[in-house]
Design a protein around this motif. Structure first.
Motif, short mmCIF file in Angstrom:
data_model
loop_
_atom_site.label_atom_id
_atom_site.label_comp_id
_atom_site.label_asym_id
_atom_site.label_seq_id
_atom_site.Cartn_x
_atom_site.Cartn_y
_atom_site.Cartn_z
N TRP B 504 2.40 53.99 40.01
CA TRP B 504 3.28 53.58 41.10
C TRP B 504 4.72 53.97 40.84
O TRP B 504 5.51 54.13 41.73
CB TRP B 504 3.17 52.07 41.32
CG TRP B 504 3.46 51.25 40.11
CD1 TRP B 504 2.56 50.76 39.23
CD2 TRP B 504 4.75 50.85 39.63
NE1 TRP B 504 3.20 50.07 38.23
CE2 TRP B 504 4.54 50.09 38.45
CE3 TRP B 504 6.05 51.03 40.07
CZ2 TRP B 504 5.58 49.54 37.73
CZ3 TRP B 504 7.09 50.48 39.35
CH2 TRP B 504 6.84 49.74 38.18
N LEU B 505 5.05 54.11 39.57
CA LEU B 505 6.44 54.44 39.26
C LEU B 505 6.83 55.78 39.81
O LEU B 505 7.99 56.04 40.09
CB LEU B 505 6.61 54.45 37.74
CG LEU B 505 8.00 54.88 37.27
CD1 LEU B 505 9.04 53.87 37.72
CD2 LEU B 505 8.03 55.01 35.76
N LEU B 506 5.89 56.64 39.98
CA LEU B 506 6.24 58.01 40.23
C LEU B 506 6.47 58.32 41.69
O LEU B 506 6.66 59.46 42.04
CB LEU B 506 5.14 58.91 39.67
CG LEU B 506 5.00 58.73 38.15
CD1 LEU B 506 3.78 59.42 37.64
CD2 LEU B 506 6.24 59.25 37.45
N THR B 507 6.42 57.32 42.55
CA THR B 507 6.87 57.57 43.91
C THR B 507 8.40 57.60 43.88
O THR B 507 9.03 56.98 43.04
CB THR B 507 6.39 56.45 44.85
OG1 THR B 507 6.90 55.20 44.37
CG2 THR B 507 4.88 56.41 44.90
N GLY B 508 8.97 58.30 44.82
CA GLY B 508 10.40 58.54 44.80
C GLY B 508 11.25 57.29 44.69
O GLY B 508 12.06 57.16 43.78
N TYR B 795 26.93 50.31 41.75
CA TYR B 795 25.48 50.51 41.84
C TYR B 795 24.98 50.16 43.24
O TYR B 795 24.21 50.89 43.85
CB TYR B 795 24.76 49.60 40.83
CG TYR B 795 24.54 50.21 39.48
CD1 TYR B 795 25.42 49.97 38.44
CD2 TYR B 795 23.44 51.01 39.24
CE1 TYR B 795 25.22 50.51 37.20
CE2 TYR B 795 23.22 51.56 37.99
CZ TYR B 795 24.12 51.30 36.97
OH TYR B 795 23.91 51.84 35.73
N VAL B 796 25.44 49.01 43.71
CA VAL B 796 24.97 48.55 45.03
C VAL B 796 25.40 49.54 46.10
O VAL B 796 24.62 49.88 47.00
CB VAL B 796 25.55 47.14 45.32
CG1 VAL B 796 25.29 46.75 46.76
CG2 VAL B 796 24.93 46.13 44.38
N TRP B 802 22.27 55.68 49.37
CA TRP B 802 20.98 56.36 49.27
C TRP B 802 20.05 55.89 50.37
O TRP B 802 19.37 56.67 51.01
CB TRP B 802 20.40 56.08 47.88
CG TRP B 802 19.01 56.52 47.68
CD1 TRP B 802 18.52 57.78 47.74
CD2 TRP B 802 17.90 55.68 47.37
NE1 TRP B 802 17.18 57.78 47.47
CE2 TRP B 802 16.77 56.51 47.24
CE3 TRP B 802 17.76 54.30 47.16
CZ2 TRP B 802 15.52 56.00 46.93
CZ3 TRP B 802 16.52 53.82 46.84
CH2 TRP B 802 15.41 54.66 46.74
N GLY B 803 20.04 54.56 50.61
CA GLY B 803 19.20 54.02 51.67
C GLY B 803 19.60 54.56 53.03
O GLY B 803 18.75 54.96 53.83
N VAL B 807 17.39 56.87 55.68
CA VAL B 807 17.16 56.46 57.07
C VAL B 807 17.64 57.55 58.03
O VAL B 807 16.94 57.93 58.97
CB VAL B 807 17.88 55.12 57.35
CG1 VAL B 807 17.90 54.83 58.83
CG2 VAL B 807 17.22 54.00 56.59
N VAL B 808 18.83 58.06 57.77
CA VAL B 808 19.39 59.09 58.65
C VAL B 808 18.51 60.33 58.62
O VAL B 808 18.22 60.95 59.66
CB VAL B 808 20.83 59.41 58.22
CG1 VAL B 808 21.33 60.66 58.91
CG2 VAL B 808 21.74 58.25 58.52
#
Lengths: 178, 1297
Positions: B504-508, B795-796, B802-803, B807-808
């Motif tokens: 599962w770790l290896l998903t982006g 970080y946030v 990134w989020g 989305v865009v």
């Protein structure tokens, strides 16, 4: 083995690690030895700082045995030629610099190098000469005048350079031009 | 290389690449055009530029003159606006005697416009004012009162003011005048400290790009030269007020400017082309090559582009913000790749792109077991190299963090900063990205090492590596931090595989989150430690200054001052007698720039002081020393003296004679400069930084309080911190060890006065008896956590960006973006907690500031009270307040007793000051503040406090009336004090620490609780969703798996359960009915099929009996015929029974790997012998095996072939093909029979359906059942009259569950 490194996922990972080292790891700055001589803490002597110093050709090599006059001469000639390298060789790890058009402050030797580079890049030197040499409490200094041409206008500045002995090197602790 | 692809060519056909190349093409054309233009312009004769330069110079001159005119116009309009205020008109008309509304109105307008405004009545008396005062301009005021507008420029040593006087009219009668004072220029280098905005010359200069000077009397335009263009300036009354001159633009200069502009454009275009080409090439051209080629290609292309950008000095060349300023940050990393924060960012982004585009992320299917086939020694060697490289890279991250702190002038640990500064944020972001990329690389290396030499071997190797790392002198990353980082990565690696083999770790997203988590584990402790180290390093630098006064520098300061004084005095014979010449010289000198207490004097031949300016708290000491310097001394005398406080006050003085021009026979005057190197002070008792170089390493630059303590022979001498007990002595071991060290410096952690400190001790002087200790309070953990929270904020921010990017990107690609319930809940809770925090922080700042002002006001109230009483006592002896005089020594005594400077105003004029030079020089306004006058003198307030400004420097002033015994107002005393910014910051820090700390706890709790809450809320719904899917697939036995819930969810669960049970009951009932129907139908069919052969059988037997009884002669023939018929019918009955049994039974399958081609060949072979049909069997390529029951599949094939043969009437050609498709084996049977009508097709696979006269109609039903059980598909295509094709698709490999 070459095939292994070249064709496998592991080999590519190793390549990526080597890329990382090439671009970041080995050349990351550590404190120069001079700072260690002053007793400041938390300074590494690792291979990276030695490697760094060896890769900066104009630093740390000629200044080992140079006396104050030689240092002042190097500064004078460097500024007159618009070349920061002879000056940067003798910069202390922290230098107080005040140049015309900017506020004074303490900067690392690296910052001082780039600040001085930008300063000289924007100006064409016309003349630079130290007129007064002095020494107080074992701290030699030199003052003089410099002229630069900026956008066709002549700019006359006063220069003040002070040194102090760090280990066996005379290093620049103050450099003012305004 | 994949077959069928040619790298570098096929990608050109995509739309995106064509679009990108079109853009590059256009940019290239523009670039070539710019290059051509540059070459053309450079080749043109210089004469062309000369004419243009002349024209440009004239334009500049006119623009500069227009700017002055505009300023005058604005002043006039402002004055007219003031004159139109009803309160002003009412007062000037005599309708009211209350002046307070005038002060209100004038104050508002003056503050908003940044000007000084004065109102004069018809008698020329000043009735209201606000802002800077200046030369009275009685002549101009008189002209205004006579109805004309007048303007002039007033100058003092500090500034130039444009003064505009405008009459106020009422019914054609002049009732007063409004004077507006607009500061035009301030003498350099006071400009940036005494003006809130740039002077006019600086503004116009910046706009035009050439030096501009506004010259007002007594300065005049010098002899015209080719370097300047000049023209006169006239006031509003058409009287010449001065001159403006601009630097002439030269032909070569203009040419250089134009060519430079073209070069900049070329650089920009070239950079854009380079970046687009690099990205397009990497993204598209390398898409189809091998991973190694892609990696090497990405490396060369991206970093080649980066180096070219570096050589072109892009993007710093055009951006030009602190982001690209080496004064903020510069590192040696990469030979210039990080010569500024912005350059470092570009390099880190390039590195990130190299990772993302050039190195394919590992997935479960790509993790090979190839390593296990290689020799053990090689695997071990590579493992050692991998571990060593990872540790070396980790050190590199530590070094990059160190560089961020040590090669910058930013303060990273200051908890007073709510958020990181933008440049600081960029640097922290760089460090985070580097550490995250390192974590990804290290993770991959760890995975490889674990796979090759297993966990045990990896642990041993890792432990050995960490031990070797720890043996370095002071490694940049401590062993505990390194160990924790490796441990976290090992845990993630271990958790990333579960029993089913899914990673599962290896998903982006999870990969990125894991990398960021690991980077935080590595980075935050390193950052915290380095911040502490840097604080110590700064303190050492400061200590070096404290114990090693730079005598040479101070001598230089004195020499510089003497030079300026000599220059100013020598330029004009009148200057020697000009009282302001000393100030003017000081304003131009280094002593002013650096903020030293100094005295500049011009002394006549007989010792009479002609001009004097003194500034700074040490002037008393300096005056004594300077006064002792003989006037004919040429040189510098240094005297050391120790004044108050701990820092020694060193005084340097020098004097030189200056001949009087143009009469050399007259005795020379002397100029004398005295400089005291101590604490710079403007007001007594305070320590502002208003006059000095703001960036010197001073106590104020430390956000942790610094205490300087001096010891003599180990005994406490003095300290700047009253909390230090005077009984504190140097430890004996320190006294012994310190002088022996080279250099004699040492750090100690100790507790002094009950508080923990980090102290740096250094020996001062050669004797070694004097030791100076600089102690820095230990920073509480909460403060350090506040600093780390700011990094977490970065970080946030990174995650949020990134989020948003994801989305865009999905929205642009037309994908629907859905947020889970947990995401929405987390986002909502984050906003809910963030908004009140922001409000609290804002309120906190305002509250702390207000409290500070309040406490300052209370202190001022006490001080003004004492001083007012002292002065009142003196005033009793004066006949009138206007005659109030206080001797300077008495003024000094009052000020010393109060511990603060003070002023006394009589009327609106300054009468007494403990710092007269600041007012006589024009540095400070000698007129009382208009609002203070209105409140205290007119309004009768006992105490008034307000904030005033010297440029951008704020200070607080308290005002109190001085009342004599008779109750009369002698004057108004004012006490200025510095707004203690450091105390304010500490107050804010403490408040913010609490708020941040609380928020951090809330945030942490929210991050923990939210997923739990979301899981609790969403879990029942998710379970219901899963169960609904199961119900859809037919699984109705879900009651035991229903989630427990209450409330609305519980009702939903209950309703779902009821629905499912109802469905189950309905299904059972339906099944039962269907079963009954099926059995009935089956029974009917069976009865029908059985009845069919029974009838002819009965008839035949009856016919046989009859012929037997009748004795028919052909009885044997009849016997034969009847028995044959009966046997045939019995066979038919047997077939019916067999088919029925075959459909109904559940055979035991024997599933093995089969060759589909072989099965088909066997089936075909059966029919080759018995029929006239010609079979064309074609098996394409090597066929994968399939998992099936051989016999069952063969029977299915036989059924299909039989149908086809029967459709063709037993003759014709049937084509049978067996082929492989991705993951499938396809078998097709094509006959050329009668075909199947469309209305029959839907019923083909129904069990009871048949178009033939015999049989149960179960053949195709059995075939479909067989194929379905194999997980395959069967399709039938048919055209009436042409034939039918049956296609079976069977999965290759295992049968899916």
């Amino acid at each position: 083995m070459v095939y292994f490194f070249a064709s496998s996922q592991e080999g590519r990972n190793v390549f990526s690690i080597m890329l990382y080292i090439l671009l970041m790891g080995a050349w990351s700055p550590g404190a120069p030895p001079a700072e260690q001589a002053e007793g400041s803490g938390a300074l590494p002597q690792g291979a990276t700082s030695q490697l760094r110093r060896s890769l900066l050709p104009s630093r740390g090599k000629e200044s080992v045995a140079a006396g104050p006059r030689e240092v002042f001469t190097a500064v004078e000639q460097g500024l007159a030629a618009g070349n920061v390298e002879p000056v940067s060789t003798h910069l202390d790890s922290r230098v107080y610099m005040q140049l015309r058009g900017s506020e004074g402050g303490y900067h690392s030797s690296t910052q001082a190098y780039y600040i001085l580079s930008a300063f000289l890049k924007a100006r064409k030197p016309a003349s630079v000469a130290f007129t007064t040499y002095g020494e107080t409490d074992g701290a030699p200094y030199a003052t003089g005048a410099a002229s630069f041409i900026t956008r066709g206008m002549r700019e006359d500045l006063q220069i003040y350079v002070a040194l102090h002995l760090s280990g066996d090197r005379w290093v620049i602790t103050h450099l003012n031009m305004y | 290389m994949p077959t069928g692809s040619v790298p570098g060519v096929s990608w050109l056909s995509s739309t995106r690449s064509r679009r990108a190349l079109s853009f590059v093409g256009i940019a290239t054309v523009l670039l070539l055009g710019a290059w051509g233009l540059r070459a053309y312009e450079a080749s043109r004769p210089p004469g062309r530029w000369t004419a243009l330069a002349e024209e440009r110079s004239e334009e500049h001159l006119q623009s500069a003159a227009r700017a002055f005119t505009e300023l005058q116009r604005a002043s006039r309009e402002l004055a007219s606006d003031v004159g139109a205020i009803p309160a002003v008109i009412m007062y000037l008309n005599g309708e009211t005697t209350d002046r307070r509304p005038l002060f209100d109105a004038v104050g508002r307008i003056a503050v908003s416009s940044g000007t000084g405004i004065e109102i004069y009545d018809s008698q020329g008396e000043l009735v209201s004012w606000c802002g800077q005062s200046g030369d009275a301009g009685r002549h101009e005021i008189g002209r205004a009162l006579s109805g004309s507008i007048a303007s002039f420029v007033s100058r003092n040593a500090v500034s130039s003011q444009m003064v505009t006087a405008v009459p106020v009219r009422q019914n054609a009668r002049v009732i007063g005048a409004i004077v507006v004072r607009q500061t035009i220029e301030v003498a350099s280098p006071l400009r940036n400290r005494f003006l809130g905005r740039e002077g006019l010359a600086e503004q116009v200069s910046g706009a035009l790009g050439v030096p501009v000077e506004y010259l007002f009397p007594p300065d005049t335009v010098r002899t015209p030269d080719s370097l300047w263009r000049a023209m006169p300036l006239v006031g509003l009354d058409s009287v010449r007020v001065g001159d403006v001159r601009v630097a002439a633009t030269s032909g070569p200069g203009l040419s250089d400017q134009w060519l430079g502009f073209i070069s900049d454009v070329m650089c920009i275009l070239g950079s854009v082309i380079l970046i687009v080409l690099a990205l397009v090439t990497v993204r598209m051209a390398l898409e189809r090559v091998s991973p190694l080629q892609r990696f090497l290609g990405t490396l060369v292309i991206l970093w080649g582009a980066r180096v070219v950008l570096l050589l072109l000095d892009m993007p710093g060349r055009v951006v030009g913000t602190p982001l690209f300023d080496p004064m903020v940050y510069a590192s040696t990393f990469g030979g210039g790749l990080a010569r500024s924060a912005g350059d470092m960012m570009v390099s880190v982004v390039t590195l990130l792109l190299t990772f993302v585009l050039g190195i394919a992320p590992a997935t479960c299917t790509q993790v090979r077991e190839a390593g296990t086939r290689r020799p053990t020694a090689l695997r071990l060697l590579v493992s050692v190299i991998a571990v060593a490289l990872v540790l070396l890279l980790a050190r590199g991250v530590g070094a990059s963090v160190r560089s961020i702190l040590y090669d910058s002038t930013l303060t990273f640990g200051d908890p007073a900063l709510l958020l990181p500064l933008p440049v600081m944020g960029v640097l922290l972001l760089n460090a985070i990205l580097l550490a995250a990329m390192l974590s990804v690389v290290a993770f991959e290396a760890m995975r490889a090492v674990v796979r090759w030499i297993r966990w045990t071997g990896a642990a041993i190797l890792g432990g050995a590596g960490v031990t070797l790392y720890a043996l370095q002198d002071e490694p940049l990353i401590t062993v505990p931090v390194l160990g924790a980082w490796l441990l976290v990565m090992a845990m993630i690696l271990r958790m990333s595989t579960d029993g089913g083999g899914r990673q599962w770790l290896l998903t982006g997203p999870t990969r990125i989150l894991a990398a960021l988590l690991c980077s935080a584990v590595l980075l935050l402790p390193v950052l915290d430690r380095q911040v502490g180290d840097r604080d110590r390093s700064k303190l050492e630098t400061f200590a070096a200054e404290v114990v090693r006064p730079v005598d040479g520098w101070l001598k230089f300061i004195v020499e510089d001052g003497l030079q300026h004084l000599t220059t100013v005095v020598g330029t004009s014979p009148n200057n020697a007698a000009d009282p302001a010449v000393a100030l003017r010289a000081w304003a131009q000198s280094a002593a002013c720039r650096e903020g030293y207490s100094s005295i500049f004097e011009v002394v006549g031949p007989d010792g009479t002081p002609l001009s004097r300016f003194a500034i700074g708290g040490q002037t008393g000491v300096a005056e004594q020393v300077g006064g002792a310097v003989p006037l004919d001394t040429v040189g510098v005398l240094r005297v050391k003296s120790i004044g108050d406080g701990v820092s020694a006050v060193r005084v340097y003085a020098g004097s030189v004679p200056v001949p009087v021009v143009p009469d050399p026979d007259r005795p020379p005057v002397h100029v004398r400069v005295t400089v005291a190197a101590g604490e710079e002070q403007l007001f007594r008792g305070a320590n502002p930084a208003v006059l000095r170089g703001l960036s010197r390493e001073t106590l104020e630059s430390f956000y942790r309080p610094i205490t300087i303590t001096e010891y003599r022979d180990g005994l406490f001498l003095r300290s700047t911190n009253k909390a230090f007990p005077f009984t504190h002595v140097l430890p004996q071991d320190l006294r012994e060890s310190l002088p022996a060290r080279v250099p004699p410096m040492e750090w100690r952690s100790e507790v002094i006065g009950g508080s923990p400190y980090e102290s740096f001790y250094v020996v001062r002087g050669d004797e070694g008896r004097s030791v100076v200790g600089l102690s820095m309070e230990d920073q509480p953990l909460i403060m350090r956590l506040v600093g780390l929270v700011k990094v977490v904020f970065v970080y946030v921010l990174l995650l949020a960006c990134w989020g948003v990017t994801i989305v865009v990107r999905r929205r642009l690609a037309g994908e629907k973006v859905q947020f889970t319930f947990r995401d929405r809940l987390l986002g909502m809770m984050f906003l809910v907690t963030l908004v009140p925090l922001g409000v609290l922080l804002l309120y906190s700042q305002l509250d702390v500031r207000d409290r500070m002002i309040e406490s300052t006001a209370l202190r001022l109230e006490d001080q003004t009270s004492g001083i007012a009483q002292d002065i009142a006592g003196i005033g009793e002896h004066a006949d009138a307040s206007s005659e109030l005089e206080v001797r300077p020594d008495r003024v000094e005594l009052i000020a010393s007793n109060a511990g603060t400077d003070f002023n006394l105003y009589v009327g609106n004029e300054l009468r007494i000051s403990s710092r007269p030079e600041l007012y006589t020089s024009g540095l400070l306004d000698p007129r009382i503040s208009g609002s203070a006058y209105a409140e205290v003198v007119l309004g009768g307030k006992w105490f008034w406090v307000e904030t005033e400004h010297i440029g951008q420097f704020r200070y607080v002033v308290g005002y109190r009336p001085v009342i004599d015994a008779a109750g009369g107002v002698i004057g108004v005393v004012s006490v200025p004090t510095v707004f203690r910014q450091d105390e304010l910051d500490r107050g804010l820090v403490a408040r913010h620490a609490v708020l941040f700390g609380v928020y951090a706890v809330v945030l942490l709790a929210m991050l923990i609780i939210t997923p739990v809450l979301a899981h609790r809320f969403a879990s029942p719904v998710l379970q219901l969703t899963s169960l609904a899917r199961a119900v859809g697939k037919g699984d109705l036995d879900i009651s035991r798996r229903l989630p427990r819930a209450d409330g609305e969810i519980g009702e939903l669960v209950h309703a779902f359960d009821s629905m499912t049970q109802e469905i189950a009951r309905s299904r059972d009932s339906l099944v039962k009915v269907e079963r009954e129907l099926a059995w009935k139908e089956m029974a009917r069919q069976v009865a029908h099929e059985i009845r069919n052969p029974l009838t002819p059988m009965k008839l035949s037997i009856q016919h046989l009996r009859r012929t037997y009884l009748d004795g028919a002669p052909d009885f044997p023939d009849i016997m034969e015929r009847v028995t044959r018929t009966t046997i045939a019918q019995i066979d038919a009955l047997g077939r019916i029974a067999a088919e029925f049994a075959s459909f109904a039974r559940m055979p035991r399958r024997v599933v093995v790997a089969c060759d589909p081609g072989e099965i088909v060949r066997e089936a075909v072979a059966l029919f080759r012998q018995d029929t006239a049909v010609r079979f064309e069997l074609q098996a394409e390529g090597p066929l994968p095996s399939i998992q099936a029951d051989r016999e069952e599949l063969r029977r299915a094939c036989i059924n299909i072939i039989r149908n086809g043969v029967q459709a063709m009437g037993g003759a014709g050609v049937m084509e049978v093909r067996v082929s492989a498709a991705p993951g499938l084996v396809q078998i097709s049977f094509t006959d050329h029979g009668t075909g199947i009508p469309d209305e029959v097709k839907p019923k083909l696979f129904q069990p009871k359906f048949s178009t033939k006269t015999d049989g149960m109609g179960l053949g195709l039903a059995i075939v479909k059942k067989t194929i379905d059980d194999l997980g395959g598909t069967i399709t039938i295509e048919s055209t009436v009259g042409k034939g039918t094709t049956v296609v079976i698709g069977i999965p290759a490999g295992e049968i899916p569950a």
